[in-house]
Write a protein that holds these residues in place. Structure first.
Motif, short mmCIF file in Angstrom:
data_model
loop_
_atom_site.label_atom_id
_atom_site.label_comp_id
_atom_site.label_asym_id
_atom_site.label_seq_id
_atom_site.Cartn_x
_atom_site.Cartn_y
_atom_site.Cartn_z
N ARG A 30 12.07 0.71 -7.24
CA ARG A 30 11.49 1.51 -6.18
C ARG A 30 10.63 2.83 -6.30
O ARG A 30 9.66 3.12 -5.80
CB ARG A 30 12.40 1.46 -4.97
CG ARG A 30 12.64 0.20 -4.20
CD ARG A 30 13.32 0.61 -2.93
NE ARG A 30 14.65 0.94 -3.19
CZ ARG A 30 15.98 0.40 -3.56
NH1 ARG A 30 15.69 -1.05 -3.27
NH2 ARG A 30 17.02 0.79 -3.65
N HIS A 31 11.35 3.57 -7.22
CA HIS A 31 10.78 4.83 -7.59
C HIS A 31 9.48 4.44 -8.32
O HIS A 31 8.56 5.22 -7.98
CB HIS A 31 11.79 5.60 -8.46
CG HIS A 31 11.36 7.04 -8.99
ND1 HIS A 31 11.15 8.09 -8.08
CD2 HIS A 31 11.05 7.18 -10.28
CE1 HIS A 31 10.71 8.99 -8.68
NE2 HIS A 31 10.60 8.60 -9.99
N ALA A 32 9.49 3.48 -9.44
CA ALA A 32 8.23 3.26 -10.10
C ALA A 32 7.24 2.94 -9.03
O ALA A 32 6.11 3.30 -9.29
CB ALA A 32 8.58 2.29 -11.04
N GLN A 33 7.46 1.82 -8.18
CA GLN A 33 6.37 1.57 -7.27
C GLN A 33 5.99 2.59 -6.33
O GLN A 33 4.76 2.54 -5.97
CB GLN A 33 7.25 0.48 -6.67
CG GLN A 33 7.37 -0.80 -6.99
CD GLN A 33 8.21 -2.02 -6.08
OE1 GLN A 33 8.54 -1.56 -5.11
NE2 GLN A 33 8.06 -3.10 -6.67
N HIS A 84 2.18 3.52 -6.34
CA HIS A 84 1.31 3.73 -5.28
C HIS A 84 0.86 5.00 -5.14
O HIS A 84 -0.46 5.25 -4.65
CB HIS A 84 2.29 3.12 -3.80
CG HIS A 84 1.62 3.34 -2.80
ND1 HIS A 84 0.53 2.68 -2.14
CD2 HIS A 84 1.61 4.48 -1.74
CE1 HIS A 84 0.13 3.09 -1.28
NE2 HIS A 84 0.79 4.14 -0.75
N LYS A 85 1.59 5.95 -5.56
CA LYS A 85 1.10 7.31 -5.27
C LYS A 85 0.01 7.46 -6.43
O LYS A 85 -1.08 7.96 -6.08
CB LYS A 85 2.05 8.31 -5.69
CG LYS A 85 1.78 9.75 -5.51
CD LYS A 85 2.88 10.86 -5.88
CE LYS A 85 2.72 12.11 -5.73
NZ LYS A 85 3.65 13.17 -5.90
N LEU A 86 0.09 7.02 -7.75
CA LEU A 86 -0.83 7.21 -8.59
C LEU A 86 -2.16 6.36 -8.29
O LEU A 86 -3.32 6.80 -8.78
CB LEU A 86 -0.45 6.85 -9.64
CG LEU A 86 0.70 7.84 -10.61
CD1 LEU A 86 1.30 7.17 -11.82
CD2 LEU A 86 0.17 9.05 -10.91
N SER A 87 -1.80 5.18 -7.70
CA SER A 87 -2.92 4.11 -7.22
C SER A 87 -3.76 4.84 -6.43
O SER A 87 -5.21 4.43 -6.45
CB SER A 87 -2.57 2.98 -6.85
OG SER A 87 -1.61 3.27 -5.80
N THR A 88 -3.31 5.51 -5.36
CA THR A 88 -4.03 6.27 -4.40
C THR A 88 -4.78 7.47 -4.67
O THR A 88 -5.64 7.99 -4.20
CB THR A 88 -3.09 6.85 -3.10
OG1 THR A 88 -2.10 7.46 -3.72
CG2 THR A 88 -2.48 5.51 -2.62
N ASN A 89 -4.05 8.01 -5.97
CA ASN A 89 -4.99 9.06 -6.67
C ASN A 89 -6.18 8.85 -7.35
O ASN A 89 -6.17 7.67 -8.15
CB ASN A 89 -4.00 10.11 -7.40
CG ASN A 89 -2.85 10.81 -6.60
OD1 ASN A 89 -3.15 10.93 -5.35
ND2 ASN A 89 -1.63 10.84 -7.05
N ASN A 90 -6.84 9.39 -7.91
CA ASN A 90 -7.95 9.20 -8.41
C ASN A 90 -7.83 9.75 -9.81
O ASN A 90 -7.61 11.23 -9.96
CB ASN A 90 -9.34 9.87 -8.08
CG ASN A 90 -10.53 9.55 -8.80
OD1 ASN A 90 -10.60 9.05 -9.89
ND2 ASN A 90 -11.71 9.48 -7.92
#
Length: 428
Positions: A233-236, A240-246
């Motif tokens: 969950r932490h990695a997800q 998710h945080k990284l996927s939303t970042n550019n």
């Protein structure tokens, strides 16, 4: 002297009842006329000691031997008197006398009158009971006497019943044998069941042991799974945080600081009032080379004429036509304007690569636009304000102010390219 032929005998005797132990009182026989005529007399006196004095006086003829015979004393007799003396009674009397003399038989006579009456009552009771038994036996004998035919019929019926009972007995015997066999089989089954039960208990114990071990292992694995799930969950969340970042925005930060452009905290340019070392300028040029190479790889662009090699503050461009020619994208600020300046040629080659990226991005018709026009063959960048002025990215025959402004325009074009690529290719 008494006359011859008359003898007076006086004797002292004590008689006790053999049942109750009371002294007996002797009873004198009544005198008969014959005895009175013969002048016989019997007297009984009581002595001082309580003894009974019995005297007998009668005349009797003398025997041959000169002895005098006296008449016997009278006692209470028990039993039935036998009027006729038979041979068997005589023999019995002789046997009884012998037994009494030898001590094998105890004389229970004499008895007192009370004991005699009590004994007679008991004998009368026994006699009455014997008579009743005798009458019952006679009645049974009379009732059980049957005719011969009835007895035969009864025998026949009893024989039939006997045969039936024998058949029942045989059947019951067979049933008993079957039950015994069944019991033996049940006992064998019970032993097998007990053995199986013992084995099952042993298996159950082993199963419980294995179950406890597996349960402990399951708990450990559950803890590990929970830990892994938490990590997942932490990695997800991070994903998710990284996927939303550019990734481009996170990697390359470009902004304008007064008249000077800055990339990743490295200033690109030089002003007299803002002196910047060539080490920082070379690091900034290395970041711009890395950014342009990343943008080209994002859209799948392969440069012509020059190959861009990002190497930090020692980045360079390699000629694709001549392997011996490479142009350093770094300098120490001591180039001689009268000699061939490879740094300026490297800046013009970099601008040529930037123009190739622009042309390739415009072919995709995805709204790509750069605010400043570039002329690689001249090494200049035109001002987008509409004034028509252009600025050279070469250091030869150029001022530091114009060179710094040209580098600022170059960084602005790179920032626009970065925003366009981030919007369309960051998810891919």
């Amino acid at each position: 002297m008494e006359p011859r032929g008359k003898t007076t005998t006086t004797f002292s005797m004590r008689f006790m009842c053999q049942n109750c132990g009371q002294p007996l009182r002797l009873r004198e026989p009544p005198e008969t006329p014959e005895a009175a005529q013969k002048g016989g007399s019997l007297s009984t006196e009581s002595s001082d000691g309580g003894e009974l004095q019995a005297s007998t006086s009668r005349s009797s003829p003398a025997g041959v031997d000169g002895e005098v015979r006296t008449s016997p004393m009278q006692f209470t007799l028990l039993g039935n008197s036998v009027s006729i003396r038979t041979l068997s009674s005589i023999q019995k009397t002789i046997v009884d006398m012998s037994a009494i003399l030898s001590g094998r038989k105890i004389v229970k006579d004499p008895l007192c009158e009370e004991c005699t009456d009590h004994l007679l009552e008991q004998l009368d009771t026994q006699l009455s009971q014997a008579e009743l038994d005798c009458q019952a036996y006679r009645h049974v004998l009379k009732t059980e006497v049957m005719a011969e035919e009835e007895r035969k019929a009864l025998d026949t019926r009893l024989q039939a019943e006997l045969r039936d009972l024998e058949l029942v007995e045989a059947r019951l015997t067979e049933d008993l044998e079957d039950r015994e066999e069944a019991w033996a089989q049940a006992a064998a089954d019970l032993r097998e069941s007990q053995a199986e039960t013992a084995e099952l208990h042993q298996r159950n114990a082993q199963y419980r042991k294995e179950y406890c071990a597996l349960e402990w292992q399951r708990l450990e694995l559950t803890d590990q799974l929970i830990s892994v799930e938490n990590q997942l969950r932490h990695a997800q969340g991070q994903l998710h945080k990284l996927s939303t970042n550019n990734i481009f925005d996170l990697t390359f930060k470009i902004w304008v600081e007064g008249p000077m452009g800055v990339i990743n905290n490295f200033r690109l340019g030089y002003l007299p009032q803002v002196p910047v070392s060539w080490t920082e300028i070379n690091a900034a040029l290395g970041q711009t080379a890395l950014l342009l190479l990343a943008l080209a790889n994002t859209i799948g662009l392969k440069f012509q004429r020059y190959q861009l090699v990002a190497g930090g503050n020692h980045s360079y461009l390699k000629s694709l036509t001549d392997d011996s020619v490479w142009l350093p994208l770094f300098s120490d600020g001591k180039q001689n304007v009268f000699l061939e300046n490879k740094f300026d040629r490297a800046m013009m080659a970099f601008l040529d690569c930037m123009q190739q990226f622009k042309e390739e991005a415009e072919k995709r018709k995805e709204g790509f636009y750069l605010p400043y026009s570039m002329y690689p063959e001249l090494g200049t960048i035109e001002d987008a304000s509409g004034s028509g002025e252009w600025y050279s990215i070469r250091t030869h025959l150029n001022t530091v102010e114009e060179w710094t402004k040209a580098l600022k325009f170059l960084l602005v074009n790179l920032k626009w390219s970065l925003s366009w690529a981030s919007e369309r290719y960051s998810q891919k």
